[in-house]
Scaffold this motif. Structure first.
Motif, PDB file in Angstrom:
ATOM      1  N   PHE A   9      11.590   0.496   4.318  1.00  0.00           N
ATOM      2  CA  PHE A   9      10.943   0.753   3.033  1.00  0.00           C
ATOM      3  C   PHE A   9       9.959   1.917   3.005  1.00  0.00           C
ATOM      4  O   PHE A   9       9.540   2.315   1.930  1.00  0.00           O
ATOM      5  N   PHE A  10       9.574   2.469   4.132  1.00  0.00           N
ATOM      6  CA  PHE A  10       8.541   3.496   4.091  1.00  0.00           C
ATOM      7  C   PHE A  10       9.087   4.876   3.728  1.00  0.00           C
ATOM      8  O   PHE A  10       8.495   5.595   2.932  1.00  0.00           O
ATOM      9  N   VAL A  11      10.219   5.262   4.339  1.00  0.00           N
ATOM     10  CA  VAL A  11      10.736   6.629   4.178  1.00  0.00           C
ATOM     11  C   VAL A  11      12.226   6.565   3.850  1.00  0.00           C
ATOM     12  O   VAL A  11      13.001   6.000   4.620  1.00  0.00           O
ATOM     13  N   PRO A  12      12.658   7.144   2.717  1.00  0.00           N
ATOM     14  CA  PRO A  12      14.091   7.175   2.412  1.00  0.00           C
ATOM     15  C   PRO A  12      14.850   7.986   3.457  1.00  0.00           C
ATOM     16  O   PRO A  12      14.329   8.966   4.011  1.00  0.00           O
ATOM     17  N   VAL A  54       0.840  -1.200   0.000  1.00  0.00           N
ATOM     18  CA  VAL A  54       0.000   0.000   0.000  1.00  0.00           C
ATOM     19  C   VAL A  54       0.878   1.253   0.000  1.00  0.00           C
ATOM     20  O   VAL A  54       0.609   2.215  -0.730  1.00  0.00           O
ATOM     21  N   VAL A  55       1.930   1.254   0.807  1.00  0.00           N
ATOM     22  CA  VAL A  55       2.851   2.391   0.843  1.00  0.00           C
ATOM     23  C   VAL A  55       3.520   2.581  -0.517  1.00  0.00           C
ATOM     24  O   VAL A  55       3.646   3.710  -1.017  1.00  0.00           O
ATOM     25  N   PHE A  65       2.434  11.540   6.594  1.00  0.00           N
ATOM     26  CA  PHE A  65       1.737  10.338   7.032  1.00  0.00           C
ATOM     27  C   PHE A  65       2.688   9.141   7.043  1.00  0.00           C
ATOM     28  O   PHE A  65       2.686   8.340   7.990  1.00  0.00           O
ATOM     29  N   LEU A  66       3.528   9.006   6.006  1.00  0.00           N
ATOM     30  CA  LEU A  66       4.441   7.866   5.960  1.00  0.00           C
ATOM     31  C   LEU A  66       5.501   7.952   7.053  1.00  0.00           C
ATOM     32  O   LEU A  66       5.948   6.920   7.568  1.00  0.00           O
TER      33      LEU A  66
END
Length: 244
Positions: free
Chosen positions: A232-235, A172-173, A209-210
């Motif tokens: 994996f969500f935020v670099p 989803v992300v 949000f992430l």
């Protein structure tokens, strides 16, 4: 993405590596390697730029003919043209005021409102280019806010399409980031990858949000969620919330 982003083979033997992370390629020391200064996941440059990709490929293949060695590490001399900012670019999606969500329900509502504005631009992108990378999760975008926000409340909802809640959330992300990235390219000449990053992580509520989702994942008792949230969500350049 590994530093050895792509291997070129000759007679069945991998002889040239396209490298994206300098410390790693310096440590692994493949016989021939071309270090490129591009985004991870794009070792030959941006999609659709065939002439530039050919330049990268030919320089890499040229290392095969070099008599030097046994190890050669060359550096591609130019940044990708798409890394140059497009003058005066603004997203055609007029984002609503982000506010300050302070609960899972508030995050869900705010993300739903923003998606309602961004989604038409994404539809224009798919119509213009006849493609999209959105779809890993198997969920309609309208269902993303409720599903993702449920993790902020400590839930572990499962999707039947995927094996674990953590993997379902990761997809989803990935879809969310892909939709915003494509929406940013819907109209006119494309912005640079850097401009898209700054818009998503610095202006869009989705980027905030992430970050919140990543924190919730790292605080979870579920090890799978900790792993995908941390990786994996935020670099890394956007963890601080300054937009890069």
């Amino acid at each position: 993405m590994s530093a050895l982003g792509h291997m070129l083979e000759t007679r069945g033997i991998a002889t040239v590596a396209i490298a994206s992370v300098l410390p790693q390629v310096e440590k692994t020391r493949p016989p021939r390697a071309l270090m490129v200064p591009f985004m991870l996941g794009r070792p030959f440059g941006e999609p659709n730029d065939i002439a530039f990709q050919q330049r990268v490929l030919l320089q890499a293949l040229g290392l095969i003919e070099s008599p030097a060695g046994p190890v050669i590490l060359a550096h591609f001399p130019d940044d990708n043209p798409s890394w140059s900012d497009r003058a005066g670019w603004r997203s055609s999606a007029d984002l609503p005021a982000p506010g300050s969500p302070d609960s899972p329900a508030a995050w869900e509502a705010a993300l739903r409102d923003e998606l309602a504005v961004v989604r038409p631009a994404w539809v224009r992108f798919t119509q213009r280019f006849q493609r999209t990378t959105v779809g890993l999760s198997g969920l309609d975008p309208a269902d993303w806010p409720a599903f993702a926000a449920s993790f902020l409340a400590g839930g572990l909802p499962a999707l039947p399409l995927h094996g674990t809640p953590a993997l379902s959330l990761r997809f989803v992300v990935d879809d969310l980031k892909a939709l915003y990235g494509e929406a940013a390219q819907a109209d006119g000449d494309p912005p640079s990858a850097r401009q898209i990053d700054r818009w998503f992580w610095g202006e869009a509520l989705a980027g905030r949000f992430l970050r919140a989702l990543r924190i919730a994942a790292l605080e979870s008792s579920d090890n799978g969620l900790k792993t995908v949230g941390g990786r994996f969500f935020v670099p890394a350049p956007h963890l601080s919330g300054d937009g890069g």
